[in-house]
Motif scaffolding. Structure first.
Motif, short mmCIF file in Angstrom:
data_model
loop_
_atom_site.label_atom_id
_atom_site.label_comp_id
_atom_site.label_asym_id
_atom_site.label_seq_id
_atom_site.Cartn_x
_atom_site.Cartn_y
_atom_site.Cartn_z
N GLY A 7 0.82 -1.21 0.00
CA GLY A 7 0.00 0.00 0.00
C GLY A 7 0.85 1.26 0.00
N ALA A 8 1.91 1.26 0.81
CA ALA A 8 2.82 2.41 0.84
C ALA A 8 3.52 2.59 -0.49
CB ALA A 8 3.83 2.24 1.97
N GLY A 9 4.00 1.48 -1.07
CA GLY A 9 4.72 1.55 -2.33
C GLY A 9 3.84 2.02 -3.48
N LEU A 10 2.63 1.49 -3.58
CA LEU A 10 1.74 1.89 -4.67
C LEU A 10 1.38 3.37 -4.58
CD1 LEU A 10 -0.73 -1.15 -4.82
CD2 LEU A 10 0.98 -0.51 -6.52
N SER A 11 1.14 3.85 -3.38
CA SER A 11 0.79 5.27 -3.21
C SER A 11 1.94 6.18 -3.60
CB SER A 11 0.39 5.53 -1.75
OG SER A 11 -0.73 4.75 -1.38
N ALA A 12 3.15 5.84 -3.17
CA ALA A 12 4.32 6.66 -3.49
C ALA A 12 4.62 6.63 -4.99
CB ALA A 12 5.53 6.17 -2.70
N ILE A 13 4.52 5.46 -5.60
CA ILE A 13 4.78 5.35 -7.04
C ILE A 13 3.73 6.12 -7.83
CG2 ILE A 13 4.83 3.74 -8.98
CD1 ILE A 13 7.36 3.81 -7.26
N GLY A 14 2.49 6.10 -7.36
CA GLY A 14 1.45 6.88 -8.02
C GLY A 14 1.75 8.37 -8.01
N VAL A 15 2.24 8.86 -6.87
CA VAL A 15 2.64 10.28 -6.77
C VAL A 15 3.73 10.59 -7.79
CG1 VAL A 15 3.71 12.00 -5.28
CG2 VAL A 15 1.98 10.47 -4.35
N ALA A 16 4.74 9.73 -7.86
CA ALA A 16 5.87 9.97 -8.76
C ALA A 16 5.44 9.95 -10.22
CB ALA A 16 6.95 8.92 -8.51
N ILE A 17 4.61 8.98 -10.61
CA ILE A 17 4.20 8.87 -12.01
C ILE A 17 3.35 10.06 -12.42
CG2 ILE A 17 2.77 7.55 -13.60
CD1 ILE A 17 3.76 5.03 -12.37
N GLN A 18 2.44 10.49 -11.56
CA GLN A 18 1.58 11.61 -11.91
C GLN A 18 2.39 12.89 -12.10
OE1 GLN A 18 -1.52 11.77 -8.96
NE2 GLN A 18 -2.39 9.79 -9.59
N ALA A 19 3.43 13.08 -11.30
CA ALA A 19 4.30 14.25 -11.47
C ALA A 19 5.19 14.09 -12.70
CB ALA A 19 5.15 14.45 -10.23
N MET A 20 5.67 12.88 -12.93
CA MET A 20 6.60 12.62 -14.02
C MET A 20 5.97 12.89 -15.38
SD MET A 20 8.66 9.08 -14.82
CE MET A 20 7.15 8.16 -15.12
N VAL A 21 4.70 12.51 -15.54
CA VAL A 21 4.05 12.66 -16.84
C VAL A 21 3.01 13.78 -16.84
CG1 VAL A 21 4.38 10.22 -17.35
CG2 VAL A 21 2.24 10.95 -16.31
N ARG A 22 2.88 14.47 -15.71
CA ARG A 22 1.94 15.60 -15.60
C ARG A 22 0.53 15.19 -16.01
NH1 ARG A 22 2.65 19.35 -19.08
NH2 ARG A 22 4.09 18.23 -20.45
N ASN A 23 0.09 14.06 -15.47
CA ASN A 23 -1.24 13.56 -15.82
C ASN A 23 -1.92 13.02 -14.57
OD1 ASN A 23 -3.46 11.87 -16.85
ND2 ASN A 23 -2.55 12.30 -18.84
N ALA A 24 -3.09 13.56 -14.28
CA ALA A 24 -3.80 13.17 -13.07
C ALA A 24 -4.36 11.76 -13.12
CB ALA A 24 -4.95 14.16 -12.81
N LEU A 25 -4.42 11.15 -14.32
CA LEU A 25 -4.97 9.81 -14.47
C LEU A 25 -3.90 8.73 -14.47
CD1 LEU A 25 -7.65 10.48 -17.24
CD2 LEU A 25 -8.00 10.31 -14.78
N ALA A 26 -2.65 9.12 -14.30
CA ALA A 26 -1.56 8.16 -14.42
C ALA A 26 -1.33 7.40 -13.12
CB ALA A 26 -0.27 8.89 -14.83
N ASP A 27 -1.07 6.11 -13.25
CA ASP A 27 -0.61 5.27 -12.15
C ASP A 27 -0.02 4.00 -12.78
OD1 ASP A 27 -2.81 3.67 -12.88
OD2 ASP A 27 -3.30 3.20 -10.80
#
Length: 351
Positions: A82-102
């Protein structure tokens, strides 16, 4: 301004402390509940005995083994994922500038699932022993990330819409490929295997699986915290990042490898779990703000608490059978995400 900064830091510390306490309480409750119910007091006593080398009465051995050998590694694994998925979701959304990314939407989780299933069915990477499935999942996640990135990259800046569409298409393609692998496999347990990898489960959690997952998640959190300022800049766009001395391509490549590593290790032990990496970052930004240093401090703890309760629900709602984790996260995540998008004035990264 200094007082506001102090208040902000104090508020963040209080929030993190409250989430840590909630995670501890949630873990003790989740460890005690199941087909054989153990009270929180007894659960805490068994855990302390295991950690301190204390003695257990002969008539308590069965309950102790259920708590320590079966449920504790499962709950700890749920918290880590749960911690890993949440953190990776934050990183991906910032990396690609897309609110739908995970990881799930971009096809990374599906690619990791293909790698893990391929290794399991074919017996590949056998020289790596117990780490063969994790290695296969990492290679699949990395291949998926590279394919999505290469297919969606244009001559100019990376198009968020193109990346999401490419990720969805790749995800469907990887799921089809995984189904073909399972269909051609001679093993009669293939059907249950494909359900495991597509919907997620912590049923195979063991103490031996925890070190690799813990190392990958903690490494990912440490790296993301170190580059939290770079994530703030990347979220503003490539031109702004370049003007501030941040190389978008270099950081994206590094984040791509990190996302693949952490996602691959998590998928190898839990299967693909959707919506956690998508919804948790949005909920946390509404409370903690858009600064990634704050989001990355709160999101992993929030995701850990959420996943512990999701796992508890999966193994108790229809006991003795287990509900797939992905089904529960989708049932929770879909209405929450729709409510967020309909919320007046809500924007990616803030209100």
């Amino acid at each position: 301004m200094q007082k506001d900064r102090l208040t902000s830091r104090t508020g963040l510390a209080v929030t993190c402390a409250a989430l840590l306490a909630a995670l501890l309480v949630s873990a003790v409750v989740a460890i005690g509940l199941g087909s054989a119910v153990v009270t929180p007091g007894e659960t805490a006593r068994y855990l302390w005995a295991a950690l301190s080398g204390g003695r257990i009465a002969a008539d308590e051995v069965t309950a102790y083994q259920i708590v320590w050998q079966i449920r504790t590694p499962r709950v700890l694994l749920a918290a880590l994922v749960g911690a890993g998925l949440s953190a990776i979701g934050v990183a991906i959304q910032a990396m690609v500038r897309n609110a739908l990314a995970d990881p799930f939407v971009l096809g990374v989780s599906s690619g990791a699932s293909v790698g893990a299933v391929g290794v399991t069915v074919t017996g590949g990477l056998a020289a790596l022993g117990i780490h063969a499935v994790s290695a296969g999942a990492f290679l699949g996640a990395l291949a998926a990330s590279l394919l999505v990135y290469a297919a969606s990259a244009g001559r100019g800046a990376l198009s968020p819409l193109r990346l999401v569409l490419t990720g969805v298409a790749m995800s469907l393609g990887f799921q089809a490929l995984m189904s073909v692998i399972i269909y051609l496999a001679p093993d009669s347990e293939a059907t249950s295997m494909v359900l495991y990898w597509t919907m997620g489960s912590f049923g195979a959690a063991t103490w031996g699986a925890l070190p690799a997952v813990a190392a990958a998640v903690l490494l990912g959190l440490a790296v993301l915290h170190r580059y939290s300022r770079a994530l703030d800049v990347l979220a503003l766009g490539d031109e702004t990042a370049a003007s501030l001395g941040v190389s978008p391509d270099r950081h994206r490549k590094g984040l791509l490898v990190l996302v693949s590593l952490v996602t691959g290790v998590m998928v190898a032990v839990s299967g693909a779990i959707a919506f956690v990496g998508l919804v948790m970052p949005h909920l946390v930004r509404m409370v903690a703000g858009a600064t990634h240093a704050r989001v990355l401090a709160v999101a992993p703890l929030t995701g850990a608490v959420f996943m512990v309760w999701v796992d508890l629900a999966s193994r108790t709602l229809v006991a003795p059978r287990e509900l797939p984790l992905g089904a529960i996260t989708a049932l929770v995540g879909v209405p929450v995400f729709i409510a967020l998008m309909r919320r007046k004035g809500y924007l990616f990264g803030g209100r």
